[in-house]
Design an enzyme around this catalytic site. Structure first.
Site: not given
Length: 242
Positions: A21, A23
């Site tokens: 991922d 952020d």
């Protein structure tokens, strides 16, 4: 575009790819999304609660706006909802332009993943036009592109917690779920990785995350290395890293 690192051919059943991922997992950008949403809430005449903010982490912009509007008790048309989402994206991009920093341990882990010859992907709910601010910073800092594949939120038919983003990345990398580790910070992202069939390393920050099979939780990526990730592929019932 040539990813950094050298490719090798792992044996059957080995760890072959790490899917990150973006952020809040690789880079400290979640605060920018939060700041933009708090500013929007003020513009709408209210104040977003911490609980509502936490619920938006890892969510699509549509769902985040629905959470924000419900929290404020305001009713917005579909057109207004889309305009609010666009405003948050643009404001977040402005904030990102002021500087982006790595999450603790993330740079070291990503560098080691590539040096070990593993494939790497970014799988993010963030739309491409905003994600590119972050990806450009990562490339510049590392002196090359560390990712074989990048999948953004506006490039898939369904967003996290649906497994579609991770399944697309696995297909593009030509790896199976049992050859991957997904690294996530949000409940929706963790759910997406698990639903895609991968082992997941969770590093939650803003949200509380419930334990689950094939999920290992850590406070950060500090001291996480390739052997730790490979250990997450151990069969159910075998010893696994804490």
């Amino acid at each position: 575009m040539s990813p950094i690192g050298t490719a090798t051919a792992p044996g059957p059943g080995d760890l072959r790819a790490v899917l990150f991922d973006m952020d809040g997992t690789l880079v400290e950008t979640e605060q920018y999304w939060g700041e933009a949403m708090f500013e929007l809430a003020a513009a709408l005449g209210g104040r977003m609660s911490p609980g509502a903010r936490a619920a938006t982490v890892g969510s699509s912009m549509r769902r985040s706006m629905a959470i924000l509007h419900a929290d404020l008790g305001v009713v917005r048309t579909e057109e207004q909802l889309l305009a609010d989402a666009r405003w948050v994206e643009e404001r977040t991009a402005q904030l990102m332009a002021g500087g982006i920093s790595w999450c603790p341990g993330a740079r070291e882990l990503l560098t080691e993943v590539r040096a070990a010859g593993l494939r790497a992907a970014v799988v993010t709910t963030t739309p491409r036009r905003v994600a590119e601010f972050v990806l450009a910073t990562i490339r510049a800092d590392l002196g090359g592109d560390p990712f074989d594949v990048t999948v953004c939120g506006d490039e898939v038919p369904a967003r996290k917690p649906d497994p579609a983003p991770y399944r697309r990345a696995m297909a593009a990398l030509d790896v199976g779920p049992g050859e991957c580790v997904v690294i996530e910070d949000s409940q929706s992202g963790i759910a997406a990785g698990l639903a895609a069939g991968a082992a997941v390393l969770g590093v939650p920050n803003v949200q509380d995350v419930a334990p689950a099979a094939r999920l290992t939780l850590r406070k950060s990526l500090v001291d996480v290395d390739v052997p730790v990730l490979a250990g997450l592929l151990a069969p159910v019932g075998a010893d696994r890293p804490e």
